[in-house]
Design a protein around this motif. Structure first.
Motif, short mmCIF file in Angstrom:
data_model
loop_
_atom_site.label_atom_id
_atom_site.label_comp_id
_atom_site.label_asym_id
_atom_site.label_seq_id
_atom_site.Cartn_x
_atom_site.Cartn_y
_atom_site.Cartn_z
N ASN A 186 0.59 -1.06 0.19
CA ASN A 186 -0.18 0.07 -0.18
C ASN A 186 0.85 1.15 0.32
N GLN A 187 2.37 1.71 0.71
CA GLN A 187 3.13 2.13 0.69
C GLN A 187 3.78 2.52 -0.45
N LEU A 188 3.86 1.58 -1.29
CA LEU A 188 4.61 1.86 -2.74
C LEU A 188 4.73 2.73 -3.27
N PRO A 189 3.14 3.33 -3.97
CA PRO A 189 3.08 4.43 -4.79
C PRO A 189 3.74 5.55 -3.79
N ALA A 190 3.62 5.75 -3.27
CA ALA A 190 3.69 6.47 -1.96
C ALA A 190 5.52 6.88 -2.23
N TYR A 191 5.71 5.70 -1.65
CA TYR A 191 7.82 5.96 -1.48
C TYR A 191 8.13 6.35 -3.16
N LYS A 225 11.03 9.56 -7.15
CA LYS A 225 10.90 9.95 -8.30
C LYS A 225 12.08 12.06 -7.83
N ASP A 226 11.10 11.87 -6.75
CA ASP A 226 11.60 13.33 -6.13
C ASP A 226 13.25 13.20 -6.53
N PHE A 227 13.80 12.35 -5.42
CA PHE A 227 14.77 12.43 -4.96
C PHE A 227 15.56 12.40 -6.17
N GLU A 228 15.24 11.44 -7.04
CA GLU A 228 16.14 11.45 -8.28
C GLU A 228 16.74 12.71 -9.49
N LYS A 229 15.31 13.60 -9.69
CA LYS A 229 15.53 14.83 -9.19
C LYS A 229 16.46 15.79 -8.58
N GLN A 230 16.84 15.28 -7.38
CA GLN A 230 17.81 16.24 -6.94
C GLN A 230 19.24 15.73 -6.63
N ASN A 231 18.95 14.62 -7.32
CA ASN A 231 20.89 13.88 -7.19
C ASN A 231 20.60 13.07 -9.12
N PRO A 232 21.05 14.05 -9.73
CA PRO A 232 20.46 13.87 -11.57
C PRO A 232 21.73 12.73 -11.39
N ALA A 285 16.31 6.41 11.12
CA ALA A 285 15.62 7.06 10.80
C ALA A 285 14.52 7.29 10.44
N PRO A 286 13.44 8.24 11.43
CA PRO A 286 11.93 8.19 11.30
C PRO A 286 11.32 7.49 10.59
N LYS A 287 10.35 6.99 10.55
CA LYS A 287 10.02 6.50 9.11
C LYS A 287 8.54 7.60 9.34
N TRP A 346 19.51 9.21 0.13
CA TRP A 346 18.32 8.50 0.37
C TRP A 346 17.50 8.43 2.21
N VAL A 347 18.33 7.43 2.33
CA VAL A 347 17.98 7.19 4.17
C VAL A 347 17.68 9.68 4.33
N GLN A 348 18.72 9.85 4.77
CA GLN A 348 18.32 11.73 4.68
C GLN A 348 16.98 11.74 4.01
N TYR A 349 16.84 12.13 2.86
CA TYR A 349 16.03 12.62 1.93
C TYR A 349 14.27 11.80 2.32
N LEU A 350 14.46 9.75 3.09
CA LEU A 350 13.32 9.33 3.47
C LEU A 350 12.63 10.37 5.03
N ALA A 351 13.80 10.47 5.49
CA ALA A 351 13.85 11.51 6.90
C ALA A 351 13.16 12.92 7.02
N SER A 352 13.42 13.33 5.73
CA SER A 352 12.65 14.82 5.63
C SER A 352 11.69 15.12 5.79
N ASN A 353 11.78 15.90 5.86
CA ASN A 353 10.01 16.92 5.92
C ASN A 353 9.40 16.54 4.67
N GLU A 354 10.11 16.86 3.36
CA GLU A 354 9.21 17.00 2.35
C GLU A 354 8.88 15.27 1.55
N CYS A 355 9.75 14.44 1.91
CA CYS A 355 9.60 13.57 1.54
C CYS A 355 8.05 12.86 2.68
#
Length: 453
Positions: A48-53, A58-65, A143-145, A351-360
């Motif tokens: 159920n969470q797969l689409p969200a991640y 997708k956003d992470f890859e844009k920020q990290n070419p 990192a809290p999820k 990636w983990v730093q991004y996952l833990a961010s408010n943005e993600c």
């Protein structure tokens, strides 16, 4: 009996030790995971969470070419089996969704990478979530999820037919002597094959059509969606310390009196019996969906499932007030962890730093599937649930109201796998075979013997 248990403990400890030795030698092997300097491999279990991640990736890859995230999703049981095997074979993912129930075991095996350099601050997340992932060595390993609590799901029509209102179900109290208003409600919601309710003359507990309360089994050593809200609201705690306790307390008279009362609900015919429970195909939610049970204690991760039951109007209520004067619920929090022998460690940290961010976490919250760990992520989730017409206040109230609610974590100790190996059959014996709760004295001794190693 004591000799056999000692033998079993030595075997469990030996197996765990052997696995640790295998990991030391096995992790250095070639990967075969598809990981590379340009790819971060990430495992999760919830479809159920797969689409969200996928959206976060997708956003992470844009920020990290030039850096890609490869997501792999599998079912709960397969997930942990394959993850453990991957540590042995050296095919572990760079990053994986971690569960606090497994943290102690992974800490024992030394397979997690410290995350101290990621800037994770306790204050950025819901209370307690970040602190739970600190190891005994003072290093951070998760990192809290997201987080979840437990509430009482109930069939609104069955409750109405029983003359129970929403206000009544939201204001229940219990005690281990007579069960209080909670047991009275569960008894009244129970109906036998001849239409007699559990609190009416002639009720046949051996021929029940609808049980007042569903079951999720014996609860092993944590009882998250079974008995944990009762034991905690009676003032009991799993161990002698909030985290990394050195002694378990399953020999407590308070704990045993609560467990005796709780499993006694099945003996009275009010709760689905152990013989009708199956961890794969007949869990509490299935029992409610089939009309076999009127209520069920279950976690926030099941909100969408209960809401999706065709032809049923399912509502939720907070857990009942206990003898200690408060309501209680486990507040579990998942985390993202990096494997110590990650093939792309630098990419994994980004990636983990991004996952833990408010943005993600706000992105994840907007899907209305789970409650992300940051306050803003939680708000986004509540708004998404409301948009779907789902009231989630029974899950969020305990987090916001510390005056009337007690929240607590899974027990976090060493030898977590060994504790499970002993408590799983012990609790099944209590629930399914009617064994005396006093038998937990010996089980507790064996567990504490392991912790003294």
């Amino acid at each position: 009996m004591r000799i056999r248990l000692h033998t079993r403990i030595r075997t469990v400890v030996a197996v765990t030790g052997a696995l640790a030795l295998t990991l030391v030698g096995g992790c250095a092997k070639g990967d075969g995971t598809g990981a590379s300097a340009n790819t971060v491999t990430y495992w999760l279990w919830d479809a159920n969470q797969l689409p969200a991640y996928q959206a976060c990736a997708k956003d992470f890859e844009k920020q990290n070419p030039g850096l890609k995230v490869k997501l792999t999703q599998m079912g709960w049981d397969d997930y942990w089996t394959k993850l453990t095997a991957s540590f042995i074979a050296g095919t572990q993912p760079d990053v994986f969704t971690d569960h606090i129930q497994k943290f102690g075991q992974f800490a024992d095996l030394d397979v997690l990478e410290p995350l101290d350099d990621l800037g994770i601050e306790d204050a950025d997340y819901q209370p307690g979530l970040a602190a739970n992932w600190m190891g005994q060595d003072g290093h951070r390993y998760g990192a809290p999820k997201d987080w979840d609590t437990v509430a009482l799901f109930y069939n609104r029509k069955m409750a109405k037919d029983a003359g129970l209102t929403t206000d009544q179900l939201s204001d229940l109290a219990w005690n281990p002597k007579d069960g209080g208003t909670f047991e009275k409600a569960i008894a009244h919601l129970t109906v036998d094959n001849k239409g007699r309710r559990g609190d009416e003359p002639g009720f046949d507990k051996n021929n029940v059509k609808v049980y007042g309360l569903a079951t999720n089994g014996g609860g092993d050593g944590d009882g998250q969606t079974q008995w944990s809200n009762f034991t905690a609201s009676a003032g009991w705690t799993y161990t002698d310390k909030k985290r990394w306790g050195t002694k378990y307390q399953y020999d407590s008279k308070t704990f045993q009196s609560v467990i005796k009362w709780y499993f006694g609900l099945a003996k009275k015919g009010y709760m689905v019996p152990f013989t009708d429970y199956n961890s794969q195909s007949n869990q509490a939610n299935t029992q409610v969906a089939a009309g076999k049970a009127a209520t069920a204690f279950d976690g926030a991760w099941m909100i969408s499932s209960y809401d999706g039951f065709k032809g049923m109007d399912i509502a939720t209520a907070v857990t009942p007030v206990g003898p200690a004067g408060k309501r209680a619920t486990m507040m579990n929090g998942l985390a993202d962890s990096i494997t110590r022998n990650a093939h792309n460690k630098q990419g994994a940290k980004k990636w983990v730093q991004y996952l833990a961010s408010n943005e993600c976490q706000k992105t994840v919250g907007s899907y209305g599937i789970v409650f992300p760990a940051t306050p803003d992520g939680t708000k986004a989730a509540v708004a998404a649930y409301e948009k779907k017409g789902i009231d989630v206040s029974a899950f969020t109230e305990p987090v916001a109201d510390k005056k009337d609610f007690t929240t607590f974590s899974y027990p976090i100790t060493n030898y977590a796998a060994d504790v499970y190996a002993l408590m799983h059959p012990a609790m099944q014996d209590l629930f399914g075979n009617g064994k005396s709760v006093s038998s937990l004295d010996e089980t507790n001794d064996q567990i504490n013997l392991i912790l003294d190693q």
